[in-house]
Design an enzyme around this catalytic site. Structure first.
Site: not given
Ligand SMILES: Cc1cc2nc3c(=O)[nH]c(=O)nc-3n(C[C@H](O)[C@H](O)[C@H](O)COP(=O)(O)OP(=O)(O)OC[C@H]3O[C@@H](n4cnc5c(N)ncnc54)[C@H](O)[C@@H]3O)c2cc1C
Ligand code: FES
Ligand code: FES
Length: 1272
Positions: A63, A88, A128, A163, A390, A747, A778, A1043, A1216
């Site tokens: 969000c 978050c 909002c 939004c 890795l 509301q 809403f 409404g 609405e």
């Molecule tokens: C809203 C949202 C949308 C997303 N959309 C996509 C998408 O469209 N396509 C897609 O492919 N991905 C998507 N993702 C996934 C995103 O790419 C991963 O969340 C991100 O790459 C994870 O990386 P991080 O560093 O935050 O991992 P972390 O959360 O820090 O770690 C994840 C895991 O990896 C392990 N780890 C981290 N680094 C290493 C390392 N060097 N060696 C061994 N283990 C390790 C950690 O121990 C943990 O278990 C999405 C994620 C979110 C939250």
């Molecule tokens: S102004 Fe309400 S969510 Fe964006």
């Molecule tokens: S992205 Fe929704 S609260 Fe963090």
């Protein structure tokens, strides 16, 4: 070596810290063992530092309400860069060395606001305001470090911000105006753009603190049973591995995976993101990319390397990775994190994995200091990574001339969600001029099933063949179609769709290899839908003679909203001793509760108690008291007392010292049920067939229809929609002076007041409700808020302490009402001109578990839209199911009715082979209707006739891309109701004016409109008027803020109060000679004139009457027939707003309503599992529109020269009606699909398309089958 870090040998520990150091808004802070390992930056900001400008809604990185900016030093280059991040998801302990800026540090009331805040406010891009700080922070990061983003970069950057109110157009326009390539005039009009430079790139102007240099150093913090460690070399990492023995541990990089899969708690958390060895980039024979590179830096590195011979293909990967997730996630989410998610959850459709495997990349894993192993991508999935890390990804060099790589991903919305299916295809040709496949190609898919990576049979088939030989291509498609066998993953797209999609993507690849070798009609199938930079127009007139009424001004509280200075419920500072509560929910939809087991919950530190229905001590267990409110037909229980009505129903609350403890303990309360619970009833047809006692016949009409020359029969079935207000349901109840003060996100104050009073057993006059504003409603906060307030009040009474109950998003989604589902079985008789002679409708409404707040009556009143209802026989039925009681979400009744009318008009037109508009005009009520003129006006503005021909020509020329156009006229009959007051007071000290009304400001601009009204009537400048917190004292007995009537109703009440004051002042003025306002007020005060007055609005006021709102909408869409993806190319929307009280506010209401409706018709699908549990209970799988899902070209026109003689000060309501117009896009899609169906050999008839028209449903309706995939 590592031992000194943990051994207690302090002589060597000089470099070891026991706390993390970071700066927030320029102030250095340290954080140690006072937090948990899982305490997020957002909780720390909000709860520890009371910096509540940063908001939270989803806790999933989707969000964007929580976005802050971090300046982070790269461990290799040592340069610092400023990024937006999701606070978050980041643990506070992961922020060592970061310079964090929150919305408070960017600009504020005291130090002046920043241009990114002013720009949103001045361009009327808030409603909002709950999302506004997140948008402002993201924009701030785009401009930081003297970056100069282009308009396209700005538009691409907001995929991680949702939004729900504005419809995004105003936000994107506001920020694109600050882009480096924005037209000079637009840039000049930007809020203080020249001030941007004045904001110190280090600290930002408003913060005076210093950016202290913090060393990257090892850290070890003991946190009770958990430990946080930071290591900055691989040596330290392996020493830590040795140290922790067999304890559980987790490596932490960006920690963004928590947004997708919540992990179990472990003993050791090891922050590895600053180990330089894991972030190195180098090139020799291979290109080596550090595995802990973030997605953002990885894409950048690939682009740089792509200019070296043998690595051109990296551009394709970079383009793909630049669209993974959203910008804040990519800024800290790493390649290694992504691959590890795939390893731990093989079903995860990782785009990183698919692409790396397609190009034959390899992974290097450190097994010890300077010891490494190299594994393939598939090998990594089964690799034991325990105590290993890795290190890097090795990309091979591939001859640029002979390799062809293409990658795809198809997502439920344009940005920020994970693919249904992704794919990458690599083929090496025998020469640059040949199409003979030189070696086994690599055909890789994600999203099919955990064990399916390569389409091996297809790869084998293609070896040594000419890939563009039509026979070979057909064989490959056929083999691929049989080897792709997706498994069922719910919620998500179905098996059949994912199979056809996978084959369709491969076909796209083939089509794109050499467009000259394919049938010209197929060529465009190779392309993915690309979205041009969006554009928009807002067309309205103003009447300066009535200014400030009708003046186009931004919201009065907009700047404070954009600075995060506005207070929502959870921003109210905690009181000493305040407690937190969390709902315990049923996990099944039926059955009888036997007892609860709180043993495990009680072990959570901070747990205090659990309360259920048994603790209500005999007071009524109802938050919808039928004896007080006629709109309720059923008493819905605050806590389920025995028989469960739906999964997600609250059975009680846990009260604890902290929110985290309350939420954790609530999950651990075990509900024991009687065995043999009945199967939940989730489908209305099941009810109609089986259990008549659940059917409420609203009206019965068994007359048989007359005979007509033509008849059509059909079923129009539409589903639920979650309101998705950004501020979740929340309430704070404070025991106070023998009574209770209640701060709910509601509301309807009156309901919360009465329900709380009954629940705690005091008279209503002992309960005072205060609502400053809410973060969207809403309709979803009409009645459900009283459930939250009642539960919270019980806890406050039991503990005699303030209690706060803020629902997490998943709880909110499960507990609360959704839009009513409806099934309409109909028959229509009509003459040869299309004129309707009769309609029979059997309308079945899915009410959920109670009959409360049914919109069936409104449906019946509204369904005729601009057409007649003579000859209509309606048989409405309400059906009870095992779902949360459904509720009135924006436009309840009209949205279904008006859509239904378009459905039958389009259906008649198809039957008679006529233009739908012709049929609509034949059936349109003529009396007093301006619609024919308005239709002509918008047709001409939109060049409808010309574009219709262009669409037809385009569809003739293109087999795999289709366009569609539709026009929807509408009459929205507005009916008066409600009871609303406004109290206006003039202060004798300085003549300023305050207004305290009984409505709720929820983003609709109520406070702005009434400020304009009061300023107009009292003839004062706007800044002399201030709107106060709504409360149940001055706003006693006020009705629901819903409404669409609130802005007009409270404006009316305000106008009457102002007129009363003027009437009282007039005799005083008559005795004075041309007094100033202040002189007049002082004199009146001295003569004991009452300077406060109250006005009332109700349906019985004599000078406002029911009226009609007239609208027309034209939409054009384009569909990618091979994938089901769609794009809204253009929308022209004309709405009659009378003489607008505030045109910019009305434009915002119209755009926001329209886009919310797009969500309903296109993507927001809700389904239930066998146990009746809501599957889409988070933003990860619930799909509201994002900024790039709105029309590419969005033009809104307010009807000119049409003041409303029946409305308030000539105005009409806007909240609405426009949501009812978004069905127009659905019909445009149908129009596009008709052409696809005919090309597919299907019948040219009216077809049933499922609602919402998700990509899967669009694809299904297009009748696309792999055997149609030909090159010639
Ligand atoms: C809203 C949202 C949308 C997303 N959309 C996509 C998408 O469209 N396509 C897609 O492919 N991905 C998507 N993702 C996934 C995103 O790419 C991963 O969340 C991100 O790459 C994870 O990386 P991080 O560093 O935050 O991992 P972390 O959360 O820090 O770690 C994840 C895991 O990896 C392990 N780890 C981290 N680094 C290493 C390392 N060097 N060696 C061994 N283990 C390790 C950690 O121990 C943990 O278990 C999405 C994620 C979110 C939250
Ligand atoms: S102004 Fe309400 S969510 Fe964006
Ligand atoms: S992205 Fe929704 S609260 Fe963090």
């Amino acid at each position: 070596m590592w031992n000194y870090l943990f051994s207690g040998d302090t002589s060597q520990e000089t470099n070891m810290a026991s706390e993390v150091t970071l700066s927030i808004n320029g102030k250095s802070i340290t954080v140690g063992n006072e937090v948990l390992a899982t305490t997020t930056l957002s909780s720390y900001l909000r709860e520890n530092l009371k910096l509540t400008g940063t908001k939270v809604n989803c806790n999933e990185g989707i969000c964007g309400a929580c976005i802050v900016v971090a300046k982070i030093e790269h461990p290799v280059s040592k340069t610092k860069e400023t990024f937006s991040i999701n606070s978050c998801l980041v643990p506070i302990l992961n922020c060592h060395g970061w310079e964090i800026k929150t919305i408070e540090g960017v600009g504020n009331r005291k130090d002046d606001y920043h241009p990114v805040q002013k720009q949103l406010a001045e361009k009327n891009a808030t409603q909002c305001g709950f999302c506004s700080p997140g948008f402002a922070m993201n924009m701030f990061s785009l401009l930081a470090d003297e970056k100069k983003p282009t308009m396209q970069q700005v538009e691409d950057a907001f995929g991680g911000n949702i939004c729900r109110c504005t419809g995004y157009r105003s936000i994107l326009e506001a920020y694109k105006a600050m882009a480096s390539d924005a037209p000079a005039l637009t840039r000049r009009q930007c809020a203080d753009i020249e001030d941007l430079e004045k904001f110190c790139s280090k600290s930002g102007k408003p913060c005076s603190g210093e950016c202290k240099k913090v060393k990257a150093q090892p850290i070890k913090i003991k946190l009770g049973a958990e430990n946080w460690r930071k290591v900055v070399t691989t040596t330290e990492l392996f020493a830590a591995f040795a140290e922790i023995g067999e304890d559980s541990y987790k490596l932490v990089a960006g920690n963004t995976s928590e947004g997708v899969y919540r992990s179990q708690s472990v003993v050791h958390y090891i922050d590895i993101k600053d180990i330089p060895d894991l972030r190195q980039v180098s090139a020799s024979e291979n290109f080596k990319l550090g595995a802990s590179s973030t997605l953002t830096e990885a894409a950048r590195a690939l682009r740089t390397q792509a200019s070296t011979a043998g690595f051109k293909y990296l551009n394709e990967i970079a383009s793909h990775w630049e669209n993974i997730a959203n910008l804040p996630i990519r800024n800290i989410g790493t390649i290694a994190g992504n691959l590890s998610m795939k390893r731990e959850h093989p079903e995860f459709a990782s785009d990183v994995f698919t692409l790396l495997e397609a190009v034959g990349a390899q992974l290097q894993i450190l097994t010890g200091v300077d010891k490494r192993e190299t594994v393939s991508l598939p090998g990594f999935l089964n690799y034991s990574i325990k105590k290993r890390v890795l290190e890097s990804v090795l990309f091979p060099a591939l001859d640029d001339a002979t390799h062809r790589l293409r990658t795809f991903h198809v997502l439920p919305r344009t940005q920020s969600s994970v693919s249904y299916v992704n794919a990458a295809f690599l083929v090496r040709l025998s020469s640059a001029t040949s199409w003979d496949v030189a070696e086994k190609p690599r055909i890789v898919f994600g999203g099919i099933r955990a064990s399916f990576i390569h389409a091996t049979a297809t790869e084998n088939l293609l070896v040594s063949k000419n890939i563009l030989d039509p026979v070979v291509a057909s064989q490959a498609i056929s083999v691929l179609n049989s080897e792709v066998r997706p498994d069922e993953v719910l919620p998500g797209a179905g098996v059949d769709y994912r199979r056809k999609l996978a084959v369709g993507l491969f076909y796209k690849f083939l089509l794109g290899l050499d467009p000259n070798q394919v049938d010209p009609r197929y060529k465009s199938g190779a392309e993915v839908l690309t979205r041009e930079l969006s554009s928009a127009k807002q067309d309205f007139e103003t009447n300066e003679s009535v200014f400030p009424l009708n003046q186009p001004i931004g919201k009065v509280e907009a700047l404070a909203q954009c600075a995060g200075e506005i207070e929502y419920i959870d921003d109210i500072p905690t009181r000493p001793g305040e407690l937190h509560a969390a709902f315990v929910l049923t996990k099944q939809a039926t059955g009888a509760i036997v007892k609860y087991n709180t043993d495990e919950a009680a072990k959570v530190p901070g747990y205090l108690n659990f309360y259920s229905a048994a603790d209500l001590d005999g007071v009524p267990n109802s938050f919808t008291p039928i004896d007080v409110y006629s709109s309720f037909l059923d008493d819905e229980e605050i806590f389920c007392s025995k028989e469960v009505k739906y999964a997600g129903q609250p059975v009680g609350i846990v009260v604890a010292e902290t929110r985290a403890a309350a939420v954790q303990a609530a999950e651990l309360v075990v509900i024991e049920y009687e065995t043999n619970a009945p199967k939940p009833v989730l489908d209305v047809m099941e009810v109609i067939k089986m259990t008549r006692d659940r059917v409420v016949v609203v009206e019965k009409n068994d007359e048989s229809p007359p005979k007509s020359a033509n008849t059509v029969k059909g079923i129009f079935e539409i589903g639920h929609q979650y309101p998705l207000y950004m501020e979740n349901l929340s309430s704070i109840v404070v025991p106070h002076d023998g009574g209770y003060d209640v701060y709910p996100s509601t509301q309807w104050m009156d309901l919360d007041q009465n329900v709380v009073a009954r629940t705690v057993g005091v008279p209503a006059n002992k309960v005072t409700v205060y609502v400053k504003r809410i973060g969207g409603g809403f309709g979803g906060k009409q009645s459900r808020s009283s459930m939250v307030s009642a539960a919270c009040a019980l806890a406050a009474k039991k503990h005699n302490r303030a209690v706060r109950l803020v629902l997490p998003l998943t709880t909110n989604m499960e507990v609360t009402s959704k839009r009513f589902g409806q099934r309409n079985e109909y028959e229509v008789g009509f003459d040869n001109a299309g004129k309707i002679e009769y309609v029979t409708m059997h309308v079945i409404q899915d009410s959920g578990c109670s009959r409360n707040e049914s919109p069936m009556g409104i449906f019946v009143a509204f369904f005729e839209s601009c057409y007649g209802s003579e000859g209509y026989k309606i048989q409405p039925q309400e059906v009870l199911t095992n779902k949360a009681s459904n509720g009135p979400i924006r436009g309840p009744g009209p949205i279904e009715g008006i859509a239904f009318h378009d459905e039958i008009m389009e259906r008649i037109a198809k039957h008679l082979k006529k233009d739908p508009l012709e049929v609509k005009l034949v059936n349109m009520q003529k009396l007093d209707s301006p619609l024919p003129n308005l239709i002509n006006e918008i047709k001409s503005k939109a060049e409808y006739d010309k574009r219709k021909q262009e669409v037809e020509a385009y569809n003739q020329m293109n087999r795999w891309k289709k366009r569609g156009l539709a026009i929807t006229p509408m009459r929205y009959p507005f009916m008066l109701w409600n009871h609303l007051t406004s109290t206006v007071s003039i202060y004798q000290g300085d003549g300023s004016v305050s207004i305290a009304h009984g409505g709720i400001e929820m983003g609709q601009g109520l406070n702005t409109k009434i400020t304009q009204v009061a300023a107009h009537i009292l003839k004062l400048p706007i800044d002399q008027i201030s709107v106060k917190t709504s409360n149940s004292i001055t706003g006693a007995n006020n009705g629901i803020s819903g409404g669409s009537i609130i802005s007009e109703g409270v404006s009316y009440a305000t106008m009457k109060a102002c007129q009363t004051l003027l009437d009282r002042l007039e005799p005083v003025r008559a005795t004075m000679e041309n007094p100033t306002w202040l002189q007049l007020i002082r004199e009146a005060y001295n003569r004991n004139v009452n300077l406060s007055a109250q006005g009332l609005f109700s349906k019985d006021v004599p000078d406002v009457k029911n009226y009609n709102i007239w609208c027309v909408c034209i939409s054009e869409v384009e569909v990618d027939v091979l994938t089901g993806e769609r794009q809204i190319r253009r929308v022209d929307l004309l709405e009659d707003v009378g003489q607008s009280l505030s045109p910019l506010i009305d434009i915002g209401q119209i755009e926001g309503a329209f886009i919310m409706g797009l969500g309903y018709w296109l993507s927001e699908e809700l389904t239930f599992d066998e146990a009746g549990r809501l599957r889409e209970n988070r933003l990860w799988n619930y799909v509201p529109p994002g900024p790039k899902d709105i029309p590419v070209d969005f033009r809104v026109y307010l009807r000119r020269n049409a003041p409303n003689p029946l409305g308030v000060l000539g105005s009409k309501t806007t909240g609405e009606p426009a949501i009812c117009l978004s069905v127009n896009v659905w019909f445009a899609l149908r129009n596009a699909l008709e052409a696809a169906r005919v090309d597919a050999g299907g019948p040219n008839d009216y077809f049933d398309m499922k609602q919402p028209a998700t990509l899967e449903h669009i694809h299904e309706s297009s009748l696309t089958e792999p055997m149609q995939f030909k090159l010639k």
